[in-house]
Write an enzyme that holds these catalytic residues in place. Structure first.
Site, PDB file in Angstrom:
ATOM      1  N   ALA A  15       0.811  -1.224   0.000  1.00  0.00           N
ATOM      2  CA  ALA A  15       0.000   0.000   0.000  1.00  0.00           C
ATOM      3  C   ALA A  15       0.840   1.269   0.000  1.00  0.00           C
ATOM      4  O   ALA A  15       0.372   2.331  -0.415  1.00  0.00           O
ATOM      5  CB  ALA A  15      -0.932   0.001   1.213  1.00  0.00           C
ATOM      6  N   THR A  18       5.448   2.332   4.410  1.00  0.00           N
ATOM      7  CA  THR A  18       6.780   2.794   4.795  1.00  0.00           C
ATOM      8  C   THR A  18       7.149   4.081   4.069  1.00  0.00           C
ATOM      9  O   THR A  18       7.749   4.994   4.650  1.00  0.00           O
ATOM     10  CB  THR A  18       7.829   1.707   4.517  1.00  0.00           C
ATOM     11  N   THR A  19       6.760   4.191   2.803  1.00  0.00           N
ATOM     12  CA  THR A  19       7.040   5.405   2.043  1.00  0.00           C
ATOM     13  C   THR A  19       6.358   6.608   2.676  1.00  0.00           C
ATOM     14  O   THR A  19       6.989   7.650   2.903  1.00  0.00           O
ATOM     15  CB  THR A  19       6.565   5.249   0.587  1.00  0.00           C
ATOM     16  N   ASP A  86       5.322   2.801  10.774  1.00  0.00           N
ATOM     17  CA  ASP A  86       4.710   2.312   9.537  1.00  0.00           C
ATOM     18  C   ASP A  86       3.860   1.055   9.785  1.00  0.00           C
ATOM     19  O   ASP A  86       3.597   0.291   8.859  1.00  0.00           O
ATOM     20  CB  ASP A  86       5.761   2.072   8.442  1.00  0.00           C
TER      21      ASP A  86
END
Length: 207
Positions: A15, A18-19, A86
């Site tokens: 999804a 983490t970004t 995250d």
């Protein structure tokens, strides 16, 4: 702890958790807590044979996430420092309820509650919701070898499990604000306005 911002980013595999967590942490100068994934020694075996390796995989994730959050309490929350993560520890039940069966599931749930019931809960959860095609494209783009064997039916079921889990969390943790992001249309990486709109929710929390 209730006045210290604790932001979690959640969503199914691929999804963009983490970004987004990293981008928010960089903007706000918050420390970011990232879950351990590739270091799990059972993950390759799990995607090749879920029935045989589910319990080992889930227990490794649970113990590592528990240790991360315990360390976060002493290193940050006890000192009044905000954190972005995250993941939410509740994700362990989302995955284990799908992968474990019978007595193994019951034992796992007991261990989960013993370890996590007294851990701090996020003030805000950004839930990135995306359909199967979007997730598959993102999984392919990041190129993790062990994810090449992901069953699409398993991934579709996770999407549905996440929807149910977020609805459950809204009831179980009423103090936690859940903000759903449409991962199919919102591009927080390429579109700065999309990202700033997401970040504005955290800035409201800090006022």
């Amino acid at each position: 702890m209730e006045h210290v911002p604790f932001i979690a980013v959640e969503g199914p595999i691929g999804a963009g958790k983490t970004t987004l967590a990293s981008m928010l942490a960089d903007l706000l100068k918050f420390p970011v807590i990232k879950e351990i994934v590739e270091e799990n020694p059972f993950i390759d075996k799990f995607y090749q044979n879920m029935d045989d390796w589910s319990f080992q995989l889930e227990m490794f994730f649970l113990c590592n996430r528990y240790k991360q959050l315990k360390d976060t309490v002493s290193e940050f929350f006890d000192k009044g420092k905000p954190v972005i993560s995250d993941y939410h520890i509740y994700k362990n039940l989302i995955f284990s309820d799908r992968t474990l069966k019978g007595t193994e599931r019951e034992k796992y749930r007991e261990i989960f509650h013993v370890l996590t019931d007294d851990l701090p809960k996020p003030n805000v959860i950004f839930y990135i919701r995306a359909d199967l095609d979007t997730l598959l494209k993102r999984i392919a783009k990041r190129g993790r070898s062990f994810e090449e064997d992901i069953d699409q039916n398993y991934l579709q079921q996770l999407i549905e499990d996440y929807d149910a889990a977020m609805a459950s969390l809204a009831i179980r943790e009423p103090a936690t604000r859940i903000i759903t992001i449409d991962g199919n249309t919102v591009d927080f990486v390429e579109n700065r306005e999309h990202f700033e709109e997401i970040a504005s929710h955290i800035k409201e929390l800090m006022v």
